[in-house]
Every structure is written in C-alpha cells, then in structure tokens.
Enzyme design. Structure first.
Site, PDB file in Angstrom:
ATOM      1  N   SER A 174     -10.100  -1.137   7.122  1.00 35.39           N
ATOM      2  CA  SER A 174      -9.446  -0.846   5.852  1.00 35.39           C
ATOM      3  C   SER A 174      -8.662  -2.002   5.241  1.00 35.39           C
ATOM      4  O   SER A 174      -8.167  -1.889   4.129  1.00 35.39           O
ATOM      5  CB  SER A 174      -8.530   0.371   5.992  1.00 35.39           C
ATOM      6  OG  SER A 174      -9.311   1.534   6.115  1.00 35.39           O
TER       7      SER A 174
ATOM      8  N   LYS B  57       0.834  -1.203   0.000  1.00 33.75           N
ATOM      9  CA  LYS B  57       0.000   0.000   0.000  1.00 33.75           C
ATOM     10  C   LYS B  57       0.869   1.255   0.000  1.00 33.75           C
ATOM     11  O   LYS B  57       1.934   1.281   0.627  1.00 33.75           O
ATOM     12  CB  LYS B  57      -0.906  -0.036   1.226  1.00 33.75           C
ATOM     13  CG  LYS B  57      -1.984   1.021   1.300  1.00 33.75           C
ATOM     14  CD  LYS B  57      -2.867   0.739   2.519  1.00 33.75           C
ATOM     15  CE  LYS B  57      -3.956   1.774   2.702  1.00 33.75           C
ATOM     16  NZ  LYS B  57      -4.800   1.439   3.881  1.00 33.75           N
TER      17      LYS B  57
ATOM     18  N   THR C  20      -7.064   0.812  10.294  1.00 32.91           N
ATOM     19  CA  THR C  20      -7.370   1.461  11.557  1.00 32.91           C
ATOM     20  C   THR C  20      -8.730   0.993  12.044  1.00 32.91           C
ATOM     21  O   THR C  20      -8.908   0.685  13.212  1.00 32.91           O
ATOM     22  CB  THR C  20      -7.350   2.990  11.406  1.00 32.91           C
ATOM     23  OG1 THR C  20      -6.096   3.381  10.851  1.00 32.91           O
ATOM     24  CG2 THR C  20      -7.547   3.690  12.736  1.00 32.91           C
TER      25      THR C  20
ATOM     26  N   SER D 234      -9.603   1.427   3.193  1.00 30.67           N
ATOM     27  CA  SER D 234      -8.766   2.269   2.363  1.00 30.67           C
ATOM     28  C   SER D 234      -7.747   1.495   1.546  1.00 30.67           C
ATOM     29  O   SER D 234      -7.104   2.054   0.655  1.00 30.67           O
ATOM     30  CB  SER D 234      -8.044   3.303   3.228  1.00 30.67           C
ATOM     31  OG  SER D 234      -7.155   2.671   4.135  1.00 30.67           O
TER      32      SER D 234
END
Length: 593
Positions: free
Chosen positions: A258, A153, A255, A234
C-alpha cells in the site's frame, strides 16, 4: 495499509476527465484572493459520497514579488521541487513557510475537484507556518524539514481539528488523546502537517469488490497520468499528492503493497520500512505483524529526510524496541539515511534477480520487462554485480499459501479494537470490528452492499485470534516462505546485498516477514498500450503514460543500503522528470508572494 487491489478486466475506452469549476477568484492589479471564506464540497464518484473541505485562504499582494527575489535563485516549480530547493528558498528569504502553505493549499483546491486526493486541510497550518517562520528568523532551526508542508494519510491520527477516519463515516468526529507518535515526530522536526489524504477505505481491508482509492468519506481518488487512472492503494491520495507537488511529500502506510504500489503508479519514490522502524501508535491498524508507516516523495533523498525524522523507538509500540540501534546494549549506530544517498552506493554490491518471482513476459507486461532489463544495465554501469536467477526456493508454495490471509484476519479484530478503545470521543460508539461492520452495512453513504464487507466478514468469522496456536502456525509459515524459502534465503545463499524486481511484484514476499522495500520510478506504458480496467470497470488500471517502478528489497533494517541503491539508480535515470501527468496544477509559489 492492506494489500492493494490489482484487478484487471476487459479493455475500455478511457472516460473523459470530470471537471468542476467551483473555485471563484477575484483578481486585482496585484492581488489574488478568494472572494469569501471557502466552504467547498467535492463530490466523489458516487452522488452520495461527498465530503466537506473548509479552509480560509488569505493571499498576500503580488506587489514587489520580483523585488523580493532580485539576485536570488529562481523560484522552484512545485511539481518537482525538492526539499533542499524549498529550504534554500526559505533560508534566502525568497519565500516563507506561510507562502508555501498558501501555494500548496491552492494547488490542492485546484486539483481536488477532479482527482479527490485530499480529504481535509489542517486549519492550523497557517499559524504553524507563521510560528516556524518566526523561529527561522530568530535562528532556531529544528532540522531539514523545518517549515516544509507534508500531507499524511487519513489513518494517521492527529490531536487537532482534523479527523482520522480510515475513509469511514463511522469515525467521523472521533477524537484521539494525543498525536500519533509519527505526527508528533513530524511536528518536532518542524514539518507542517498540511492535511489528510484519501485512501482505499480501511486501507483496502473492507471489501473484495471495491476500487483502489475509494472511500465513503473521501470519494474516488484518481491518478494524474491518464484520465480515470487507477491510483492504486491503499495510500492512493498520498501517492497522487506527492506526484503533483501538492506538498513537499506525503506519508503512507503499508501492510502489503500500500506504499509501494501507489508510489510506483504515481511516479514517486516510496519507502516501506521494516515493521517496527516507524511507530504505529494511534495509526488505524490492520496487522501489528505487517503494518508500517513510510514516506512517499518525489526523490529518494526527500524520502530519506522524512524517514530520518520519523524512524526510531516508541515505548507505546513494542515492535520499535527491536530496532538494532534502539537497544541500550547495542553498539550499532543510528543510520544516516540521507548520507546514504551517494552516486557510488551500488559500487561492488551484489544485486540478485529472482527470476521466478518476476514472472514471464507477455504482451501486457512487455513495457515493464523491457524497462527492467534496461534498468539492470544501469545498475551494472553503476558498478553493481548482477547475480542472475537468485530464485526463491518456496515461491510456488508462497503463491498458493493462505497463511498471510490468516495472519491479517487474526490481527485485525483485536488490533482495531485496541485502537478504538483509545478514542476519547466516539460519536458512533464503534468499539469493535462487529460495530464497524454493522455501521457500514446500515449507513447509506458507506455504499453497502454495492461494495461488500468481505474482509470484515472473514476476520469476524475466524474462530481464533492472534494469540492462538493456529495463528502462530500461519505466522511461522509466512516467516519460512519469506525467509529461508524466499527473500532472506536468497540473500544468504547468494551472498546478496539486495534483490531488485519490478515494483508490481515486490511487496508480498517482504510483507510477510516485515521486511523493507524501496521503489523508484522506472518507466511508463507507451502510447500504444491497450487500456484495461479494474474489475469494477470504473478505473483504468493499465493505459498509456501510467508509470511503473523498480524496487530494491533486502534484509530487515537494511533501509540505509536500499535507499543508497535507489538513489544511485534514480540519479542515473531521472525517470520521474521524463514522465509527466496529463493534468497538473497551474499555480506556483510566485502567485502567492
């Protein structure tokens, strides 16, 4: 790493997928090569949101492909290839790590023009692969990941030519002093860091009105199971990349949701580890109390191999010093996550069903509820003891609590500043959250004010930080809501080994206590599903063929057990193999030998 957005608005007819032909190939009788060095610019959903992906790809002739492969196992197809299958091919000489890099890069380029899931290719990947091939030839094997390409990521730093931006132009060109601990562990294990994946900008901790998978730097990522699919966030690009076989696997960060959410909607396995099991050093943060780095892979065992390589203490991240087996005074043994992958892992295990956390069945959730009930039957057949109504006693209070918002807002400002202070080169001189907000609001390609800075604003407006008593009170409330009044209370009261819920509702209660979750494919929406969009009306959040998952959650540091449970379910159902993307790469290893 932040909470994924789950906005659903009105039904909308699915848009036709966008196709752009920008890759020109010169095909000879036995050679497939690009005509020139590739300098490619992919456009995102906005005209202004563009990013460059520059790589040089040199393909070897196809002559004697089958001569090389005579009397060997058939080449694995990359859409579903496992790590063990790829390693077997490397061991038998059917192909090399350089071949894998060639094939994966070509597949990325083939898909990126439509789905925008990768922001950068590592220009060193070919040299790294060549070195690892030479090591293998000399008898040196670093471990199970030796020579396997992995995508990470775009908030996990690497001290190489790649950027680490969290999707923001404010960090384009910035440099870090060294690899993140996670990247260093991957390299030491022999993995090839192939590139960086797109994400919801700032790990979904910038806007209240953005879309999953959008970043200024990377454009809009789409899922591969329905045109215009919301990829969730995310870790959007990591989920899409892992699902389409664009690398052996990928890393995401979480968190609250995600990893789990983009894993489930992209038909892959996701492991969100206990906070502190994996280092966050030089990972762009949101919250030291909730951030975690974990694998997203096509199978449970592949995820276990990666977790084995990246888990462990890091003196630069003091949360990792709480790992039970990391203490010098502890008699605990290091878990073997791969060995936990056994068919009998569920035998005799007490698995709870917190019905009040699952919600009620409706027309829009019927497919998920039906698949969940069928999954419980699978767990019973695998020997699990299903314990009904192991409800969370404070769940209603949890749903109305603002404690998590306070914890994240209070952590974000100092945690981000600490990351920015480590940069050895900071071309836009952003040293604080206030600087980042100012850049975002003045730089046109950041798409402000169409996409707001509400999360930034909330953190900056908070008149205390994460050392204040007000923060401590909110954090203690979280620990109660997820602990005694939530997951941990249910585990203790009913003597459970884990709870199981649909992945769409699994992340939050574990996130606020830093607990682990493993999601595995469970099913997909049927053909007659009404298409529903996100709140921006630019992504299809619910539609036919979009996958969903089943999650196992447990006490802190229980990854070994959860992985075993997920594996036993996965092997009995093989859902991933039954749900296919509407679009997928055409290129395979054989095209590049």
């Amino acid at each position: 790493m932040s909470r994924h957005l789950q906005h659903v608005a009105s039904p909308m007819t699915a848009p036709a997928p966008c196709h752009e032909t920008i890759l020109m190939w010169q095909v000879g009788s036995n050679t497939l090569t690009p005509t020139t060095q590739l300098s490619i610019v992919f456009s995102g959903s906005m005209v202004s949101a563009m990013f460059a992906l520059k790589v040089f790809v040199a393909f070897a002739p196809l002559t004697n492909v089958w001569a090389r492969y005579t009397n060997k196992t058939a080449l694995p197809l990359l859409l579903d290839a496992t790590g063990e299958e790829l390693t077997m091919g490397l061991e038998t000489g059917a192909f090399t790590s350089v071949d894998l890099v060639q094939a994966y890069v070509a597949r990325i380029l083939e898909m990126n023009v439509t789905l925008h899931m990768v922001t950068e290719i590592n220009p060193d990947a070919w040299d790294i692969a060549k070195t690892l091939d030479e090591e293998r030839a000399s008898g040196k094997i670093r471990g199970p990941l030796h020579g396997l390409p992995i995508l990470i990521k775009n908030n996990i730093a690497t001290a190489d030519e790649m950027n680490n931006t969290a999707g923001s132009f404010s960090l384009l060109g910035a440099r870090v002093p060294r690899d993140s601990t996670i990247a260093a562990k991957l390299r030491a294990a022999g993995a090839i860091i192939l590139g960086k994946t797109n994400l919801s900008q700032w790990a979904n901790y910038r806007s209240s009105n953005s879309s999953n998978g959008w970043s200024a730097y990377g454009g809009q990522t789409y899922g591969a199971y329905y045109p215009g699919q919301d990829p969730s966030g995310s870790s959007s690009g990591s989920g899409v990349s892992a699902s389409l076989g664009l690398a052996f696997a990928a890393l995401g960060t979480e968190t609250d949701g995600s990893i789990i959410s983009p894993a489930q909607v992209n038909n892959v396995v996701g492991v969100k580890p206990t906070v502190g099991l994996t280092s966050r050093t030089l990972v762009i943060p949101i919250s030291e109390h909730q951030d975690s780095v974990g694998p997203m892979a096509r199978t449970v065992k592949d995820a276990a191999y990666i977790l084995q390589a990246i888990a462990g203490p890091d003196p630069a991240d003091n949360y990792t010093l709480a790992i039970p087996w990391a203490s010098n005074s502890s008699n605990a043994t290091v878990p073997d996550y791969v060995a936990a992958c056994t068919l009998d892992a569920l035998m005799g295990k007490r698995i709870g069903i917190p019905r009040n956390a699952i919600g009620t069945r409706s027309a829009s959730t019927a497919a998920i509820f039906d698949a969940f009930e069928a999954s419980l039957a699978v767990l019973r057949s695998a020997g699990a003891v299903i314990v009904e109504n192991t409800n969370y006693t404070a769940y209603a209070q949890y749903l109305n609590s603002t404690a998590e918002d306070i914890v994240l807002s209070a952590d974000f400002k100092p945690n981000l500043a600490a990351y920015l202070a480590q940069l050895t080169y900071n071309p836009n001189n952003v040293t604080s959250l206030a600087d980042v907000r100012a850049f975002t609001q003045r730089f046109p390609m950041e798409d402000y004010p169409d996409r707001d800075t509400a999360e930034f604003d909330a953190s900056l407006a908070l008149n205390f930080s994460n050392t204040d008593i007000q923060f401590w009170n909110a954090y203690q409330q979280d620990l109660y809501l997820g602990g005694e009044g939530g997951l941990l209370g249910a585990l203790a009261t009913y003597d459970l080994d884990a709870v199981v819920v649909p992945s769409r509702v699994s992340s939050g209660i574990s996130a606020i206590i830093g607990g682990p979750v493993v999601t595995v494919p469970m099913g997909a929406y049927p053909a007659n599903t009404t298409v529903r969009t996100n709140s921006r009306m630019d992504l299809n959040a619910t539609a036919p063929n979009i996958p969903f998952g089943l999650s196992f959650a447990g006490k802190l540091w229980s990854e070994e057990s959860l992985i075993g449970f997920a594996y036993a379910f996965e092997q009995r159902t093989n859902v991933r193999e039954k749900v296919k993307p509407y679009v997928q790469p055409s290129l395979e290893i054989s095209d590049f030998l």
